[in-house]
Design a protein around this motif. Sequence first.
Motif, PDB file in Angstrom:
ATOM      1  N   SER A  22      37.299  38.306  45.900  1.00  0.00           N
ATOM      2  CA  SER A  22      35.696  37.135  46.270  1.00  0.00           C
ATOM      3  C   SER A  22      34.975  38.326  45.259  1.00  0.00           C
ATOM      4  O   SER A  22      35.313  38.962  44.324  1.00  0.00           O
ATOM      5  CB  SER A  22      35.710  38.512  46.948  1.00  0.00           C
ATOM      6  N   ASN A  23      33.763  38.058  44.944  1.00  0.00           N
ATOM      7  CA  ASN A  23      33.040  38.437  43.841  1.00  0.00           C
ATOM      8  C   ASN A  23      33.354  38.452  42.514  1.00  0.00           C
ATOM      9  O   ASN A  23      33.560  39.486  42.101  1.00  0.00           O
ATOM     10  CB  ASN A  23      32.641  40.229  44.396  1.00  0.00           C
ATOM     11  N   VAL A  24      34.599  37.431  42.307  1.00  0.00           N
ATOM     12  CA  VAL A  24      34.778  36.879  41.584  1.00  0.00           C
ATOM     13  C   VAL A  24      33.623  36.953  40.437  1.00  0.00           C
ATOM     14  O   VAL A  24      32.763  36.029  39.840  1.00  0.00           O
ATOM     15  CB  VAL A  24      35.723  35.652  40.797  1.00  0.00           C
ATOM     16  N   THR A  25      33.993  37.483  38.922  1.00  0.00           N
ATOM     17  CA  THR A  25      32.801  37.064  37.724  1.00  0.00           C
ATOM     18  C   THR A  25      33.466  36.903  36.008  1.00  0.00           C
ATOM     19  O   THR A  25      34.830  37.148  36.142  1.00  0.00           O
ATOM     20  CB  THR A  25      32.040  38.071  37.519  1.00  0.00           C
ATOM     21  N   SER A  26      33.478  36.049  35.329  1.00  0.00           N
ATOM     22  CA  SER A  26      33.815  35.622  33.940  1.00  0.00           C
ATOM     23  C   SER A  26      33.602  36.650  33.211  1.00  0.00           C
ATOM     24  O   SER A  26      33.462  36.226  32.446  1.00  0.00           O
ATOM     25  CB  SER A  26      33.905  34.429  34.304  1.00  0.00           C
ATOM     26  N   ALA A  27      33.438  37.972  33.592  1.00  0.00           N
ATOM     27  CA  ALA A  27      33.951  39.231  32.223  1.00  0.00           C
ATOM     28  C   ALA A  27      34.356  40.602  33.118  1.00  0.00           C
ATOM     29  O   ALA A  27      34.357  40.815  34.096  1.00  0.00           O
ATOM     30  CB  ALA A  27      32.111  39.494  32.409  1.00  0.00           C
ATOM     31  N   ALA A  28      34.860  41.256  32.394  1.00  0.00           N
ATOM     32  CA  ALA A  28      35.091  42.916  32.249  1.00  0.00           C
ATOM     33  C   ALA A  28      34.794  43.605  31.826  1.00  0.00           C
ATOM     34  O   ALA A  28      35.026  43.078  29.949  1.00  0.00           O
ATOM     35  CB  ALA A  28      36.990  42.014  32.592  1.00  0.00           C
TER      36      ALA A  28
ATOM     37  N   LYS B 272      40.585  46.093  43.557  1.00  0.00           N
ATOM     38  CA  LYS B 272      39.756  45.790  42.188  1.00  0.00           C
ATOM     39  C   LYS B 272      41.275  45.207  41.261  1.00  0.00           C
ATOM     40  O   LYS B 272      42.142  45.468  40.920  1.00  0.00           O
ATOM     41  CB  LYS B 272      38.348  46.717  41.771  1.00  0.00           C
ATOM     42  N   LEU B 273      40.978  43.873  40.557  1.00  0.00           N
ATOM     43  CA  LEU B 273      41.881  43.129  39.965  1.00  0.00           C
ATOM     44  C   LEU B 273      40.622  42.803  38.911  1.00  0.00           C
ATOM     45  O   LEU B 273      39.604  42.364  38.802  1.00  0.00           O
ATOM     46  CB  LEU B 273      42.444  41.662  40.342  1.00  0.00           C
ATOM     47  N   ALA B 274      41.212  43.054  37.030  1.00  0.00           N
ATOM     48  CA  ALA B 274      40.579  42.679  36.422  1.00  0.00           C
ATOM     49  C   ALA B 274      41.445  42.174  35.045  1.00  0.00           C
ATOM     50  O   ALA B 274      42.650  42.716  34.884  1.00  0.00           O
ATOM     51  CB  ALA B 274      39.659  43.979  35.396  1.00  0.00           C
ATOM     52  N   LEU B 275      41.106  40.947  34.516  1.00  0.00           N
ATOM     53  CA  LEU B 275      41.499  40.614  33.498  1.00  0.00           C
ATOM     54  C   LEU B 275      40.943  40.543  32.079  1.00  0.00           C
ATOM     55  O   LEU B 275      39.853  39.799  32.144  1.00  0.00           O
ATOM     56  CB  LEU B 275      42.069  39.436  34.081  1.00  0.00           C
ATOM     57  N   LYS B 276      41.526  40.628  31.119  1.00  0.00           N
ATOM     58  CA  LYS B 276      40.824  40.481  29.951  1.00  0.00           C
ATOM     59  C   LYS B 276      42.344  40.178  28.858  1.00  0.00           C
ATOM     60  O   LYS B 276      42.631  40.572  28.656  1.00  0.00           O
ATOM     61  CB  LYS B 276      39.971  41.230  29.555  1.00  0.00           C
ATOM     62  N   ARG B 277      41.131  38.567  27.591  1.00  0.00           N
ATOM     63  CA  ARG B 277      42.781  37.925  26.933  1.00  0.00           C
ATOM     64  C   ARG B 277      42.284  39.029  25.732  1.00  0.00           C
ATOM     65  O   ARG B 277      41.112  39.927  25.979  1.00  0.00           O
ATOM     66  CB  ARG B 277      42.159  37.082  27.047  1.00  0.00           C
TER      67      ARG B 277
ATOM     68  N   MET C 122      45.446  43.545  31.337  1.00  0.00           N
ATOM     69  CA  MET C 122      45.838  42.745  33.128  1.00  0.00           C
ATOM     70  C   MET C 122      45.466  44.568  33.776  1.00  0.00           C
ATOM     71  O   MET C 122      46.037  45.757  33.410  1.00  0.00           O
ATOM     72  CB  MET C 122      46.233  42.964  33.270  1.00  0.00           C
ATOM     73  N   ILE C 123      45.025  44.876  34.910  1.00  0.00           N
ATOM     74  CA  ILE C 123      44.419  45.664  35.593  1.00  0.00           C
ATOM     75  C   ILE C 123      44.478  45.693  37.208  1.00  0.00           C
ATOM     76  O   ILE C 123      43.508  45.116  37.821  1.00  0.00           O
ATOM     77  CB  ILE C 123      43.837  46.859  35.156  1.00  0.00           C
ATOM     78  N   LEU C 124      45.502  46.263  38.038  1.00  0.00           N
ATOM     79  CA  LEU C 124      44.971  45.523  39.433  1.00  0.00           C
ATOM     80  C   LEU C 124      45.509  46.930  40.243  1.00  0.00           C
ATOM     81  O   LEU C 124      46.503  47.843  40.100  1.00  0.00           O
ATOM     82  CB  LEU C 124      46.577  45.143  40.202  1.00  0.00           C
ATOM     83  N   HIS C 125      44.484  47.737  40.657  1.00  0.00           N
ATOM     84  CA  HIS C 125      44.234  48.600  41.173  1.00  0.00           C
ATOM     85  C   HIS C 125      43.322  48.734  42.424  1.00  0.00           C
ATOM     86  O   HIS C 125      43.126  48.524  43.320  1.00  0.00           O
ATOM     87  CB  HIS C 125      42.630  49.460  40.457  1.00  0.00           C
TER      88      HIS C 125
END
Length: 204
Positions: A176-182, A62-67, A71-74
């Motif tokens: 995949s399963n990309v969303t614009s929220a974290a 899983k990848l998550a980003l938030k300004r 950032m996290i790459l798990h």
Amino acid sequence: MKRSLLLGALILGCAQLAFASEALADDAAQLRQKLSSMQALSADFKSEAVRSDGGKSESSGKLALKRPDKMILHTLSPDETVLYTKGEDIFYYDPFVNQLSIYKRSAGNTSPFLLLTDHSEALWKNYEVKADDGNYTVISKQGGDIVSMDLKFEGKTIKALILNMKDGTVNSYSLSNVTSAAKDADFSVQIPDDAEIDDERGAN
């Protein structure tokens, strides 16, 4: 006559260089604007690493980003690892050896992944950007293990990242399963109290 030809060639060459530099600056501005509109992102990823000798390996997670700076790459399979940012530092945890490595965020000039959330001039000045039909290649000016990163978009959404490594390995991340929220919880990492700490922040 010969002098005039040489002078003309020099002027033309300088004009072409100036145009190329301006185009690259425009490409960087386009990418920065595109990324700045993306305040957050979460996605599943599948990664394939192809070595220069033709060998391959795959992973997923899983990848998550938030300004402005999260950032996290798990990576969950085949072996779990976690790469994440926190404050001014970058952390890498390997549960198999129970070791947490810590680096200065400024060391991220060799990791263009950080450009996805960091809009600072101090970081972006270390990279050159080339646009190609809505996609972008980010090239490091300072060397490092990652030579360049390709960003593939569908509209305003990142769908793939390709890291080109110094040793010839190409790491491709398909999202995949990309969303614009974290959520803030997406960036929470629990490190065991008995983990070995490898603090590289004081290293030259």
